[in-house]
Design an enzyme around this catalytic site. Sequence first.
Site, PDB file in Angstrom:
ATOM      1  N   ARG A 125      -4.674 -13.416  -0.921  1.00  0.00           N
ATOM      2  CA  ARG A 125      -5.188 -12.359  -1.790  1.00  0.00           C
ATOM      3  C   ARG A 125      -4.079 -11.332  -1.959  1.00  0.00           C
ATOM      4  O   ARG A 125      -3.597 -10.777  -0.980  1.00  0.00           O
ATOM      5  CB  ARG A 125      -6.431 -11.708  -1.177  1.00  0.00           C
ATOM      6  CG  ARG A 125      -7.299 -10.950  -2.220  1.00  0.00           C
ATOM      7  CD  ARG A 125      -8.400 -10.150  -1.543  1.00  0.00           C
ATOM      8  NE  ARG A 125      -7.809  -9.099  -0.757  1.00  0.00           N
ATOM      9  CZ  ARG A 125      -8.198  -8.769   0.488  1.00  0.00           C
ATOM     10  NH1 ARG A 125      -9.188  -9.394   1.075  1.00  0.00           N
ATOM     11  NH2 ARG A 125      -7.582  -7.815   1.124  1.00  0.00           N
ATOM     12  N   GLU A 144       0.231  -5.430  -0.795  1.00  0.00           N
ATOM     13  CA  GLU A 144       0.694  -6.527   0.060  1.00  0.00           C
ATOM     14  C   GLU A 144       0.024  -7.800  -0.402  1.00  0.00           C
ATOM     15  O   GLU A 144      -0.906  -7.778  -1.206  1.00  0.00           O
ATOM     16  CB  GLU A 144       0.321  -6.271   1.529  1.00  0.00           C
ATOM     17  CG  GLU A 144      -1.180  -6.249   1.764  1.00  0.00           C
ATOM     18  CD  GLU A 144      -1.598  -6.549   3.203  1.00  0.00           C
ATOM     19  OE1 GLU A 144      -0.777  -6.989   4.005  1.00  0.00           O
ATOM     20  OE2 GLU A 144      -2.797  -6.345   3.492  1.00  0.00           O
ATOM     21  N   ASN A 146      -1.948 -11.031   1.344  1.00  0.00           N
ATOM     22  CA  ASN A 146      -2.537 -11.513   2.599  1.00  0.00           C
ATOM     23  C   ASN A 146      -2.552 -13.033   2.568  1.00  0.00           C
ATOM     24  O   ASN A 146      -3.216 -13.619   1.715  1.00  0.00           O
ATOM     25  CB  ASN A 146      -3.982 -11.015   2.728  1.00  0.00           C
ATOM     26  CG  ASN A 146      -4.050  -9.496   2.662  1.00  0.00           C
ATOM     27  OD1 ASN A 146      -3.766  -8.815   3.634  1.00  0.00           O
ATOM     28  ND2 ASN A 146      -4.385  -8.957   1.491  1.00  0.00           N
ATOM     29  N   SER A 151     -10.347 -11.835   3.285  1.00  0.00           N
ATOM     30  CA  SER A 151     -11.812 -11.888   3.332  1.00  0.00           C
ATOM     31  C   SER A 151     -12.470 -11.261   2.110  1.00  0.00           C
ATOM     32  O   SER A 151     -11.807 -10.769   1.211  1.00  0.00           O
ATOM     33  CB  SER A 151     -12.307 -11.226   4.613  1.00  0.00           C
ATOM     34  OG  SER A 151     -11.851  -9.906   4.667  1.00  0.00           O
ATOM     35  N   LYS A 305       5.061  -8.240   6.516  1.00  0.00           N
ATOM     36  CA  LYS A 305       5.562  -7.095   5.766  1.00  0.00           C
ATOM     37  C   LYS A 305       7.085  -7.163   5.630  1.00  0.00           C
ATOM     38  O   LYS A 305       7.648  -6.727   4.633  1.00  0.00           O
ATOM     39  CB  LYS A 305       5.156  -5.796   6.467  1.00  0.00           C
ATOM     40  CG  LYS A 305       3.655  -5.698   6.796  1.00  0.00           C
ATOM     41  CD  LYS A 305       2.855  -5.054   5.722  1.00  0.00           C
ATOM     42  CE  LYS A 305       1.409  -4.729   6.066  1.00  0.00           C
ATOM     43  NZ  LYS A 305       0.489  -5.819   6.343  1.00  0.00           N
ATOM     44  N   LYS A 364       5.178   0.938   7.842  1.00  0.00           N
ATOM     45  CA  LYS A 364       4.319  -0.208   8.167  1.00  0.00           C
ATOM     46  C   LYS A 364       4.906  -1.103   9.258  1.00  0.00           C
ATOM     47  O   LYS A 364       6.014  -1.612   9.104  1.00  0.00           O
ATOM     48  CB  LYS A 364       4.116  -1.067   6.918  1.00  0.00           C
ATOM     49  CG  LYS A 364       3.438  -0.357   5.769  1.00  0.00           C
ATOM     50  CD  LYS A 364       3.058  -1.354   4.685  1.00  0.00           C
ATOM     51  CE  LYS A 364       2.245  -0.695   3.594  1.00  0.00           C
ATOM     52  NZ  LYS A 364       1.692  -1.702   2.658  1.00  0.00           N
ATOM     53  N   GLU A 368      -1.670  -6.774  10.549  1.00  0.00           N
ATOM     54  CA  GLU A 368      -2.645  -6.972   9.490  1.00  0.00           C
ATOM     55  C   GLU A 368      -3.984  -6.399   9.926  1.00  0.00           C
ATOM     56  O   GLU A 368      -4.219  -6.200  11.107  1.00  0.00           O
ATOM     57  CB  GLU A 368      -2.830  -8.478   9.214  1.00  0.00           C
ATOM     58  CG  GLU A 368      -1.568  -9.226   8.867  1.00  0.00           C
ATOM     59  CD  GLU A 368      -0.988  -8.803   7.537  1.00  0.00           C
ATOM     60  OE1 GLU A 368      -1.773  -8.416   6.655  1.00  0.00           O
ATOM     61  OE2 GLU A 368       0.237  -8.839   7.387  1.00  0.00           O
ATOM     62  N   GLY A 369      -4.849  -6.177   8.948  1.00  0.00           N
ATOM     63  CA  GLY A 369      -6.231  -5.845   9.292  1.00  0.00           C
ATOM     64  C   GLY A 369      -6.586  -4.380   9.132  1.00  0.00           C
ATOM     65  O   GLY A 369      -7.713  -3.980   9.388  1.00  0.00           O
ATOM     66  N   ARG A 450     -11.998  -2.968  -3.931  1.00  0.00           N
ATOM     67  CA  ARG A 450     -12.447  -2.152  -2.788  1.00  0.00           C
ATOM     68  C   ARG A 450     -12.120  -0.702  -3.075  1.00  0.00           C
ATOM     69  O   ARG A 450     -11.055  -0.405  -3.625  1.00  0.00           O
ATOM     70  CB  ARG A 450     -11.736  -2.587  -1.505  1.00  0.00           C
ATOM     71  CG  ARG A 450     -12.157  -3.952  -1.020  1.00  0.00           C
ATOM     72  CD  ARG A 450     -11.282  -4.394   0.129  1.00  0.00           C
ATOM     73  NE  ARG A 450      -9.889  -4.464  -0.282  1.00  0.00           N
ATOM     74  CZ  ARG A 450      -8.877  -4.578   0.575  1.00  0.00           C
ATOM     75  NH1 ARG A 450      -9.092  -4.614   1.871  1.00  0.00           N
ATOM     76  NH2 ARG A 450      -7.636  -4.643   0.127  1.00  0.00           N
TER      77      ARG A 450
HETATM   78  P1  ADP Z   1      -2.978  -4.306   6.275  1.00  0.00           P
HETATM   79  O1  ADP Z   1      -2.232  -5.566   6.467  1.00  0.00           O
HETATM   80  O2  ADP Z   1      -3.268  -3.587   7.529  1.00  0.00           O
HETATM   81  O3  ADP Z   1      -4.171  -4.485   5.387  1.00  0.00           O
HETATM   82  P2  ADP Z   1      -1.806  -2.920   4.019  1.00  0.00           P
HETATM   83  O4  ADP Z   1      -0.384  -2.977   3.651  1.00  0.00           O
HETATM   84  O5  ADP Z   1      -2.742  -3.641   3.131  1.00  0.00           O
HETATM   85  O6  ADP Z   1      -1.939  -3.366   5.536  1.00  0.00           O
HETATM   86  O7  ADP Z   1      -2.241  -1.397   4.107  1.00  0.00           O
HETATM   87  C1  ADP Z   1      -3.544  -1.013   4.506  1.00  0.00           C
HETATM   88  C2  ADP Z   1      -4.084   0.046   3.564  1.00  0.00           C
HETATM   89  O8  ADP Z   1      -3.219   1.160   3.532  1.00  0.00           O
HETATM   90  C3  ADP Z   1      -4.178  -0.425   2.130  1.00  0.00           C
HETATM   91  O9  ADP Z   1      -5.400  -1.062   1.889  1.00  0.00           O
HETATM   92  C4  ADP Z   1      -4.036   0.870   1.369  1.00  0.00           C
HETATM   93  O10 ADP Z   1      -5.279   1.548   1.319  1.00  0.00           O
HETATM   94  C5  ADP Z   1      -3.101   1.688   2.233  1.00  0.00           C
HETATM   95  N1  ADP Z   1      -1.708   1.511   1.771  1.00  0.00           N
HETATM   96  C6  ADP Z   1      -0.850   0.529   2.136  1.00  0.00           C
HETATM   97  N2  ADP Z   1       0.337   0.648   1.516  1.00  0.00           N
HETATM   98  C7  ADP Z   1       0.238   1.717   0.717  1.00  0.00           C
HETATM   99  C8  ADP Z   1       1.132   2.365  -0.189  1.00  0.00           C
HETATM  100  N3  ADP Z   1       2.372   1.908  -0.383  1.00  0.00           N
HETATM  101  N4  ADP Z   1       0.688   3.469  -0.845  1.00  0.00           N
HETATM  102  C9  ADP Z   1      -0.566   3.944  -0.641  1.00  0.00           C
HETATM  103  N5  ADP Z   1      -1.451   3.383   0.204  1.00  0.00           N
HETATM  104  C10 ADP Z   1      -1.065   2.284   0.881  1.00  0.00           C
HETATM  105 MG    MG Z   2      -4.233  -4.932   3.396  1.00  0.00          MG
END
Ligand code: ADP
Ligand code: MG
Length: 474
Positions: A125, A144, A146, A151, A305, A364, A368-369, A450
């Site tokens: 996703r 990102e 996944n 899910s 990442k 970051k 994940e999660g 979401r």
């Molecule tokens: P994870 O693997 O923990 O899901 P993500 O990279 O998807 O990590 O980041 C988790 C959440 O953080 C995202 O769903 C988003 O709400 C916020 N986020 C992540 N990267 C950014 C970004 N570059 N700018 C703004 N919000 C972000």
């Molecule tokens: Mg995420």
Amino acid sequence: MAAAWQDVVRDAAAVREAAAVAVDAALLAGVLMRTGEQPHASDVVNYAPFTLLPSAVPRALFEQAYAVQQDFNLLVDTISQNKEFLEQTLASTIKVDNFTARLFRIYMQVLEEGLAQTVFLGINRSDYMFDCGLDGTAALRQIEINTIAASFGGLTSRTADVHRLVLKVLGKTEEAAQLLPNNPAQGLALGIAKAWELYGSQRAVVMFLVEDVQRNIFDQRCVENELWSRNIRVVRKRFRDVFEHGSLDASRRLYVDGQEVAVVYYREGYVPQVYDQQNWEARLLLERSRAVKCPDIATQLAGTKKVQQELSRPGTLEKLLPRHPEAVARIRATFAGLYSLDEGEEGDRIAATAIADPDRFVLKPQREGGGNNLYGEELREVLQKIKDSPERTSYILMDKIKPQPALNYLLRAHSPLQVSECISELGIFGVYVRQGRELVLNRAAGHLLRTKATEHADGGVAAGVAVLDTPYLV
Ligand code: ADP
Ligand code: MG
């Protein structure tokens, strides 16, 4: 982005009435989760959190996200077959991040032994936000991708009906008719079924590798039931079950509790906490087997990442997909600024920039999660502390995406009904199947929207921050 429901969002009586209808509709439609209090019970459940109103999404960006999904499928699958790229890209990370290092060791071990698996299944996703430029125009920016345990493809197949009803209750019949149908569960099941068929054993089962605590079981059941409707047997097992009752035969066919397994669909296995020594052994057994892993360990690594950050380097995509210049352009157009914190001048410079101006960035780790990223003051503090140590290479930096907020109501069991300023994240599901070197299936399988209140920087639905939503294209 247009505030789509200005006329009703502040009408308390209308909102209250619509919310009551919405909650019952969600329960009827099966937008369900087990409760935090009784996470093992299916006889005490509640609705999964969702927005009262569908959120406005710019049609052009929605279409752009769909149009690039097959390219991302191709890219992830290509990376998963490129040992040199994975080795080089993750070299600095695995020196300091034990979890990635452990996954990488299994990856190398199965390659050295020689892969028994010949059919490959990817379900991913790709998540995006709509970055609001200074001139007010929005751009699609990937958060990102996944590649393991993505899910909510199940529950989100049921939210459009709920929102359609809500809009009708609010007197918006025409708008209700415009909400798109969406069925990722069916699309994911199609991929799993194809992999099962190519594996080629009628009596073999599909094994969902699940968590100890399965609050989100109904989301998974949606996909399971699609498989049962195709007369494909599904079993649910944990790593522990595999450790205790799993084995390989001489041709590395996988058996668990005496049943041959054709496909292993991981809904678990992406956080370090689940792996004790026995569960690592179970993971290794699965990876060594002939069974189709969704994803195989190489594809899990392709979703880190660190890989995402290296992909944004000029020339990298071109090198990985030399025969697909148009795909490269479509992929690159979705990238936000991503920066390596590897040791050296480049890393020193960006670390200093982020410490001086932390609100421009997200820090970051390789996790994940949800709930792992760092923002603002916390980002500054952590980076300040690790900026001169190799530990910083376990992180990447990313430009912070700043979407235009909109008002909505987040419906959560046992929570008061109140208006929130919200931002949304769009995910597109991808599914593909490869046999040997040939991609025999490559599709976008549906979407997930979401939405969360702007006071939370991070976190998804499972983390209790975001809620399910439906896009209303504008
Ligand atoms: P994870 O693997 O923990 O899901 P993500 O990279 O998807 O990590 O980041 C988790 C959440 O953080 C995202 O769903 C988003 O709400 C916020 N986020 C992540 N990267 C950014 C970004 N570059 N700018 C703004 N919000 C972000
Ligand atoms: Mg995420």
